[in-house]
Design a protein around this motif. Structure first.
Motif, mmCIF file in Angstrom:
data_model
loop_
_atom_site.group_PDB
_atom_site.id
_atom_site.type_symbol
_atom_site.label_atom_id
_atom_site.label_comp_id
_atom_site.label_asym_id
_atom_site.label_seq_id
_atom_site.Cartn_x
_atom_site.Cartn_y
_atom_site.Cartn_z
ATOM 1 N N LEU A 242 0.825 -1.206 0.000
ATOM 2 C CA LEU A 242 0.000 0.000 0.000
ATOM 3 C C LEU A 242 0.862 1.260 0.000
ATOM 4 N N ASP A 243 0.254 2.360 -0.407
ATOM 5 C CA ASP A 243 0.924 3.655 -0.377
ATOM 6 C C ASP A 243 1.357 3.959 1.060
ATOM 7 N N PRO A 244 2.646 4.207 1.291
ATOM 8 C CA PRO A 244 3.104 4.477 2.661
ATOM 9 C C PRO A 244 2.513 5.737 3.274
ATOM 10 N N ASP A 245 1.898 6.589 2.437
ATOM 11 C CA ASP A 245 1.297 7.814 2.971
ATOM 12 C C ASP A 245 -0.152 7.627 3.401
ATOM 13 N N LEU A 246 -0.696 6.431 3.226
ATOM 14 C CA LEU A 246 -2.054 6.183 3.718
ATOM 15 C C LEU A 246 -2.077 6.266 5.244
ATOM 16 N N PRO A 247 -3.164 6.750 5.825
ATOM 17 C CA PRO A 247 -3.223 6.876 7.288
ATOM 18 C C PRO A 247 -2.895 5.595 8.024
ATOM 19 N N ALA A 248 -3.427 4.468 7.565
ATOM 20 C CA ALA A 248 -3.177 3.205 8.267
ATOM 21 C C ALA A 248 -1.704 2.845 8.281
ATOM 22 N N MET A 249 -0.986 3.193 7.209
ATOM 23 C CA MET A 249 0.433 2.874 7.138
ATOM 24 C C MET A 249 1.258 3.765 8.055
ATOM 25 N N LYS A 250 0.658 4.875 8.514
ATOM 26 C CA LYS A 250 1.356 5.794 9.417
ATOM 27 C C LYS A 250 0.966 5.584 10.878
ATOM 28 N N ALA A 251 0.216 4.527 11.148
ATOM 29 C CA ALA A 251 -0.152 4.235 12.535
ATOM 30 C C ALA A 251 1.106 4.002 13.362
#
Length: 322
Positions: A241-250
């Motif tokens: 997934l795109d690392p800038d997605l909110p879930a990836m920044k958890a």
């Protein structure tokens, strides 16, 4: 949980339980919901994602079986849940609970979510995935600097506020322009939509002593790892997934993926994630102290004493709310 009103029901009020991460909000909300016929509505921006059960500290299945829970784990990690989108959904859940004679209990620490619910939000229309994918494709093809320059042609105000490396916000601004043919700054300048929360609210704010909170943050993350948080992070990372997605920044996702791939030691990943969590908790504490006018503020050193103190106040609030 029965659907008919029981002790504590009556009136049209809403209970907001706000506090930093690891402050004990979820457990307290469940106890209140059991005692006062409540429905718990999630206001944590990471607990909306089904992929983050452990890392977001979402209540367990056993805990959720004790009271109705809404807006927990209902989105895929590939989606973006804006504050406006969440507020609309939360408003619907609050109204549904009210119609059934239950006490709506909104629980979380995400400032943007709480503000959208209680103060309103910019009337920016929902943007479909096609426009987002188009903006992402433009960024990938053009590179950050040229993409930033292209955005500046359409929305100079927003572009001037964003660095070239802030890909998530740059994509957001571009997708809004692509979808509406109006710049994001134009939408933001419009009067806000009225708040979704139109009922009286009792604001209970948990503010533990800082050293106690930090200890809880550290201990909880260690428990997450023991329960399988590395596997959860690796499953998320494997999706590409795109690392800038909110879930990836958890909090913890980046560190645990790095550990799972052998790029850093697990001990270092845990320490780094704990530091990030403590810093986030500190920011939440600051926001709550300065932005929320609370009806009751308490630490959580003695949860039983807190419940004995707060239950009568909530009952009284419910009986007088209209």
């Amino acid at each position: 949980m029965v659907d008919t009103p029981i002790d504590g029901a009556g009136g049209d009020g809403v209970l907001l339980i706000l506090g930093p991460t690891a402050s004990g909000k979820s457990g307290l909300a469940i106890d209140i919901a059991e005692a006062l016929n409540g429905v718990i509505v999630n206001a944590d921006s990471m607990q909306v994602y089904r992929d983050l059960r452990l890392i977001s500290a979402r209540p367990s299945d056993a805990e959720m079986s004790r009271a109705p829970h809404r807006l927990f784990g209902f989105l895929d990690a590939a989606e973006i849940c804006s504050a406006a989108r969440w507020a609309k959904l939360a408003g619907e859940e609050i109204e549904a609970a009210r119609r059934r004679g239950k006490l709506p209990i909104v629980v979380g620490g995400s400032g943007l979510y709480v503000r959208a619910l209680t103060e309103g939000f910019s009337p920016i229309p929902d943007v479909g995935p096609l426009h987002r994918q188009r903006a992402q494709g433009m960024l990938k093809k053009m590179g950050a600097e040229k993409f930033h320059a292209r955005l500046a042609e359409h929305d100079p105000d927003i572009a001037a506020r964003l660095e070239t490396g802030d890909s998530q916000r740059l994509i957001r601004a571009m997708e809004v322009y692509l979808a509406t043919e109006k710049p994001l700054s134009w939408w933001q300048a419009l009067p806000p939509e009225p708040p979704m929360l139109k009922l009286p609210a009792f604001r209970l704010v948990l503010l533990p002593e800082r050293s106690t909170l930090y200890e809880r943050c550290d201990r909880r993350f260690e428990e997450m790892v023991r329960e399988g948080a590395v596997d959860e992070a690796m499953a998320l990372g494997a999706r590409g997934l795109d690392p800038d997605l909110p879930a990836m920044k958890a909090l913890g996702v980046k560190q645990l993926i790095a550990a799972g791939r052998g790029q850093i030691l697990l001990e270092q990943a845990v320490a780094d994630a704990q530091t990030a969590t403590r810093r986030y908790a500190k920011r939440q504490m600051t926001w709550l102290r300065h932005q929320i006018v609370a009806d009751h503020v308490c630490d959580t050193q003695d949860m039983e004493r807190l419940k004995a103190d707060i239950f009568p106040k909530i009952r009284e609030f419910r009986l007088t709310a209209s």
